[in-house]
Design a protein around this motif. Structure first.
Motif, PDB file in Angstrom:
ATOM      1  N   LYS A   1       0.812  -1.224   0.000  1.00  0.00           N
ATOM      2  CA  LYS A   1       0.000   0.000   0.000  1.00  0.00           C
ATOM      3  C   LYS A   1       0.846   1.275   0.000  1.00  0.00           C
ATOM      4  O   LYS A   1       0.306   2.366  -0.146  1.00  0.00           O
ATOM      5  CB  LYS A   1      -0.909   0.011   1.223  1.00  0.00           C
TER       6      LYS A   1
ATOM      7  N   LYS B   1       3.556   4.212  -1.005  1.00  0.00           N
ATOM      8  CA  LYS B   1       4.056   4.914  -2.186  1.00  0.00           C
ATOM      9  C   LYS B   1       5.566   4.726  -2.325  1.00  0.00           C
ATOM     10  O   LYS B   1       6.119   4.810  -3.433  1.00  0.00           O
ATOM     11  CB  LYS B   1       3.710   6.403  -2.079  1.00  0.00           C
ATOM     12  N   ASP B   2       6.262   4.449  -1.216  1.00  0.00           N
ATOM     13  CA  ASP B   2       7.722   4.284  -1.237  1.00  0.00           C
ATOM     14  C   ASP B   2       8.151   2.836  -1.430  1.00  0.00           C
ATOM     15  O   ASP B   2       9.329   2.507  -1.197  1.00  0.00           O
ATOM     16  CB  ASP B   2       8.320   4.812   0.078  1.00  0.00           C
TER      17      ASP B   2
ATOM     18  N   ILE C   1       6.397   7.805 -10.149  1.00  0.00           N
ATOM     19  CA  ILE C   1       5.554   7.182  -9.121  1.00  0.00           C
ATOM     20  C   ILE C   1       4.672   8.218  -8.432  1.00  0.00           C
ATOM     21  O   ILE C   1       3.508   7.946  -8.106  1.00  0.00           O
ATOM     22  CB  ILE C   1       6.429   6.415  -8.103  1.00  0.00           C
ATOM     23  N   ASP C   2       5.167   9.416  -8.221  1.00  0.00           N
ATOM     24  CA  ASP C   2       4.372  10.463  -7.572  1.00  0.00           C
ATOM     25  C   ASP C   2       3.169  10.872  -8.417  1.00  0.00           C
ATOM     26  O   ASP C   2       2.211  11.455  -7.884  1.00  0.00           O
ATOM     27  CB  ASP C   2       5.235  11.698  -7.300  1.00  0.00           C
TER      28      ASP C   2
ATOM     29  N   SER D   1      -1.903   7.295 -10.119  1.00  0.00           N
ATOM     30  CA  SER D   1      -3.108   7.233  -9.294  1.00  0.00           C
ATOM     31  C   SER D   1      -2.929   6.154  -8.230  1.00  0.00           C
ATOM     32  O   SER D   1      -2.030   5.304  -8.329  1.00  0.00           O
ATOM     33  CB  SER D   1      -4.325   6.896 -10.153  1.00  0.00           C
ATOM     34  N   GLU D   2      -3.767   6.194  -7.227  1.00  0.00           N
ATOM     35  CA  GLU D   2      -3.671   5.182  -6.176  1.00  0.00           C
ATOM     36  C   GLU D   2      -3.872   3.786  -6.753  1.00  0.00           C
ATOM     37  O   GLU D   2      -3.169   2.837  -6.389  1.00  0.00           O
ATOM     38  CB  GLU D   2      -4.706   5.463  -5.087  1.00  0.00           C
TER      39      GLU D   2
ATOM     40  N   LEU E   1      -0.777   2.754  -8.546  1.00  0.00           N
ATOM     41  CA  LEU E   1       0.291   2.479  -7.588  1.00  0.00           C
ATOM     42  C   LEU E   1       0.188   1.050  -7.081  1.00  0.00           C
ATOM     43  O   LEU E   1       1.197   0.337  -6.975  1.00  0.00           O
ATOM     44  CB  LEU E   1       0.217   3.463  -6.421  1.00  0.00           C
ATOM     45  N   TYR E   2      -1.038   0.612  -6.759  1.00  0.00           N
ATOM     46  CA  TYR E   2      -1.207  -0.767  -6.299  1.00  0.00           C
ATOM     47  C   TYR E   2      -0.849  -1.754  -7.402  1.00  0.00           C
ATOM     48  O   TYR E   2      -0.247  -2.805  -7.136  1.00  0.00           O
ATOM     49  CB  TYR E   2      -2.636  -0.994  -5.823  1.00  0.00           C
TER      50      TYR E   2
ATOM     51  N   ASN F   1       2.967  -1.894  -7.411  1.00  0.00           N
ATOM     52  CA  ASN F   1       3.554  -2.575  -6.256  1.00  0.00           C
ATOM     53  C   ASN F   1       3.353  -4.083  -6.323  1.00  0.00           C
ATOM     54  O   ASN F   1       4.230  -4.858  -5.911  1.00  0.00           O
ATOM     55  CB  ASN F   1       2.974  -2.013  -4.963  1.00  0.00           C
TER      56      ASN F   1
ATOM     57  N   ASN G   1      -6.229   6.320   6.387  1.00  0.00           N
ATOM     58  CA  ASN G   1      -6.061   7.225   5.257  1.00  0.00           C
ATOM     59  C   ASN G   1      -7.184   8.241   5.118  1.00  0.00           C
ATOM     60  O   ASN G   1      -7.024   9.278   4.486  1.00  0.00           O
ATOM     61  CB  ASN G   1      -5.882   6.451   3.949  1.00  0.00           C
TER      62      ASN G   1
END
Length: 781
Positions: free
Chosen positions: A339, A341-342, A364-365, A368-369, A372-373, A376, A459
């Motif tokens: 979960k 971002k890093d 990566i910044d 979207s969420e 990002l998932y 990862n 969150n």
């Protein structure tokens, strides 16, 4: 609450004013339970004609009807008044330096109005009655001498807007009731005095930041039938134009009809990768490489830290196999990492693969969420390789497959609630499966609290606009900030939050996730505030209106089927469902239920590394006093349903689902049929298998009943036995339910109603649900 002392100037004499009009056909009163007769529910209008007299010096208000005198308020200390003006249908006077008072005849009610001319607060009325009819949640009938309620309410002060679901209260006496409709819901408190039976004291405050220095009531006289008691308020709501039916709401969003006959289910499938998705013998050596230390570093900055995971890594290095506890800790660490971002590190993930690299190259910044998932999971797979199954199958057995199984079992309609919007963004196939099944699926969302720093485990309490914490939070009169949930962080001023609301929601939806419902925590609880911040002073009215704007954003702009916690009726015009009217949060301040983990009544914690947190899934007994005042049908009245049955669908608070209270599962199901209330379940794969038989047996009766009854008004209500344990409700003209909460069979009109059963009559059809038999189907340990 202490009575205020008034410095007044002169005396006034007792004044009597008649309130008269053409008497409608008499309506029968609530029959004493001992007579074993059905309550009459013939209501011709809101209120009946009466006379009244008032003594301005003491503000003692007396109602006269059919030769009977009844106090509507207890006298205040005798004081002098000025500016007494009596006219044919009205009277006015002044408490110097405090308030101006006016009482005027309006059809079949008194319009009682106060304007402050110096008072910071004013206490009126103070009332006594044989019993009280109060909109606490769904509704309660509270005898003034009842020991349970006198113990429970002893010296308690309730905030009106938060504690009462509708804006009225009633004094029920023999032979008639007095109904107060509260015309200003803000800045009101009710204090319960139990020193001599149960008494109620109403106080209104006049905040310095609020230009409106008034409050008041409409006072009606009615019969004692609960339907007669609610009729003045129902008429008041309809008169104001605030009553909106589900049918009208569904014209704007037909998906609302998916709630008809739908159980409400919280689905716990938060894990992106589960035990089914990994091969443990192959994972152990991979964790000892760069992945394990990287996860320790990432998690060390989070609440809960990485100590447990670090210890497990040390232990398994000396073992040939992993036990169940170690597997849980490892999976929890992996899912937490997924979960973040890093999560990406070129050292840890040197060969991410082409699909992942495309996402990395976007920045990566900037992802979207949801993307990002996706990234990862690709990164983790690049390290786990054949130690993990194909990504497309991760977590599906406990989510998508479970939804499909629920649908195949015969549940055609359901509302699915996800504990967090991230659960859907990390698993779009699950959301798609819910849509394909014809279900509503909603993320939990909240704008109640704000944290200064981000916390992935909370969150909803973080917003990218970091200035909000200092510049948009609510201040008390002394300038201190109001603490957020669990005394963490602060409470966010809703009038300043809309840009962040839109930013969050647009971010969640930007990749097309198929949410068709939205659950907004707290906004319908009445937990509203005056904000004394010098740069953004806000009244409770402005606070409430901002929350309604937020609901409308979801309902109108985003075409979501909107629900909220609580269900206080200021929100009834826009939300379609509410969780908390039928069973609110119980005993928030009782340490045996909330803090003492060794107590048999401990409801459980909020967090679970896997599965359903005990707070929601653990079945516990309830203290006898709470069982009485919250759940005993003897005290229950369908006040909310008599007003809003065809306007808003109400159920239990998510902490108190259908199976939460040990030993009361049967009563919950009977209540759900009598009051037309959806069951609320917390499910994952394990609990579905354990509760499936009971759920399906209940829904076989409840779902078709609710499908029909929810579009009707509750047209009748009756108490049929002297112990008040056999009750009936009617919806429209053709649907009736008789519920027998007792342990023995009861005959009603020569029809045998078995113990702990409900009989449903739809036209000439009759169906029966035996709750006691259903409970035996539960396979929980």
């Amino acid at each position: 609450m202490k009575k205020r002392q008034l410095a007044l100037l002169c005396a006034a004499s007792l004044i009597t004013v008649a309130l008269t009009g053409c008497r409608d056909q008499a309506v029968k009163e609530l029959t004493p339970a001992s007579s074993q007769q059905t309550i009459s529910t013939t209501v011709q209008q809101a209120g009946e004609p009466f006379d009244f007299e008032v003594d301005p010096e003491t503000f003692a208000l007396t109602i006269m009807k059919d030769g009977i005198r009844m106090p509507a308020s207890s006298p205040l200390p005798k004081t002098a008044v000025t500016n007494v003006v009596k006219e044919k249908d009205s009277i006015k006077w002044t408490y110097p330096g405090q308030v101006n008072v006016s009482i005027a005849k309006k059809n079949n009610y008194l319009d009682i109005h106060f304007d402050a001319i110096g008072a910071e607060q004013f206490q009126w009325p103070s009332v006594k009655a044989q019993s009280y009819v109060l909109p606490l949640g769904e509704g309660k009938m509270i005898p003034a001498e009842d020991t349970n309620w006198r113990t429970f309410l002893d010296d308690q002060t309730y905030t009106w807007s938060e504690s009462f679901s509708m804006d009225f209260f009633a004094l029920r006496n023999d032979p008639f009731s007095i109904v107060y409709v509260v015309t200003n819901k803000f800045n009101d408190e009710v204090h319960f005095d139990t020193s001599s039976s149960l008494q109620l004291q109403f106080t209104h405050a006049f905040p310095s930041i609020n230009k409106d220095k008034s409050y008041g009531f409409r006072l009606y006289v009615t019969g004692n039938d609960p339907q007669q008691i609610v009729q003045p308020y129902k008429s008041y709501i309809e008169e104001s134009g605030k009553y909106v039916t589900l049918a009208d709401k569904s014209k704007d969003n037909p998906n609302i009809q998916k709630l008809y006959g739908a159980p409400q289910i919280y689905l716990w499938s938060e894990s992106m990768i589960t035990d089914r998705d990994v091969q443990w013998p192959k994972i152990r050596p991979l964790l000892s490489g760069t992945l394990g230390p990287w996860l320790i570093k990432l998690l060390s900055g989070l609440e809960g830290g990485s100590d447990e995971f670090a210890q497990v890594l040390k232990d398994i290095a000396k073992q040939n196999s992993l036990d169940a506890y170690q597997k849980r800790v490892i999976l929890s660490a992996l899912n937490q990492g997924l979960k973040l971002k890093d999560f990406y590190s070129p050292t840890v993930f040197p060969n991410p693969g082409s699909e992942a690299q495309k996402l990395i190259d976007q920045g990566i910044d900037k992802l979207s969420e949801q993307k990002l998932y996706d990234l990862n999971k690709l990164l983790l797979k690049s390290v786990l390789k054949d130690a993990a199954a194909d990504i497309s199958t991760w977590g599906q057995a406990d989510s998508t497959d479970l939804i499909n199984d629920i649908h195949k079992s015969g549940i055609q309609k359901a509302w699915i609630g996800l504990p967090n919007w991230a659960d859907g963004l990390s698993n779009p196939p699950m959301v798609e499966a819910a849509n394909k099944a014809g279900y509503l699926i909603a993320p939990y969302d909240s704008y109640h609290s704000i944290q200064e720093k981000p916390d992935p485990s909370w969150n909803t309490a973080f917003f990218p606009d970091t200035s909000l914490y200092d510049k948009a939070t609510i201040a008390k009169k002394d300038g201190s900030k109001i603490a957020g949930f669990l005394q963490r962080g602060r409470k966010l001023n809703p009038t300043l939050a809309m840009p962040s609301v839109k930013q969050r929601v647009e971010g969640i939806l930007q990749d097309g996730i198929g949410y068709n419902s939205w659950f907004v925590d707290s906004d319908a609880t009445g937990d509203i505030y005056d904000d004394y911040s010098p740069d953004h002073p806000t009244t409770q009215l402005q606070d409430m209106m901002a929350r309604l704007d937020r609901f409308n954003y979801f309902a109108k702009d985003k075409q979501m089927v909107v629900g909220s916690e609580g269900g206080n009726d200021y929100a009834s015009g826009v939300i379609a469902y509410a969780q908390g009217i039928e069973s609110p949060v119980i005993a928030w301040g009782d340490p045996d239920m909330r803090d003492n983990k060794n107590s048999p009544y401990y409801v459980g914690g909020y967090y679970a590394a896997s599965g359903i947190p005990e707070r929601y899934g653990k079945s516990v007994p309830i203290k006898p006093l709470y069982g009485k005042v919250y759940n005993d049908p003897v005290y229950s009245l369908p006040l909310y349903k008599l007003v809003y049955n065809d306007s808003i669908i109400t159920t239990n608070h998510w902490e108190w689902g259908t199976y939460k209270i040990k030993g009361e599962e049967a009563d919950k199901m009977l209540y759900g049929l009598l009051y037309n209330v959806p069951p609320l379940y917390h499910l994952n794969r394990l609990t579905w298998e354990q509760e499936k038989a009971s759920i399906l047996d209940y829904l076989k009766v409840w779902s078709p009943f609710h499908q029909q009854a929810v579009s009707q008004k509750m047209s009748k209500f009756a108490v049929l036995t002297d112990d008040r344990l056999v009750q009936s409700a009617q919806y429209g003209s053709d649907i009736k339910v008789i519920a027998n909460f007792s342990e023995h069979e009861v005959k009603v009109d020569n029809d045998a109603i078995p113990a702990q059963s409900a009989v449903i009559y739809e036209g000439k059809q009759r169906s029966i649900f035996k709750a006691a038999d259903n409970v035996k189907l539960l396979a929980r340990k």
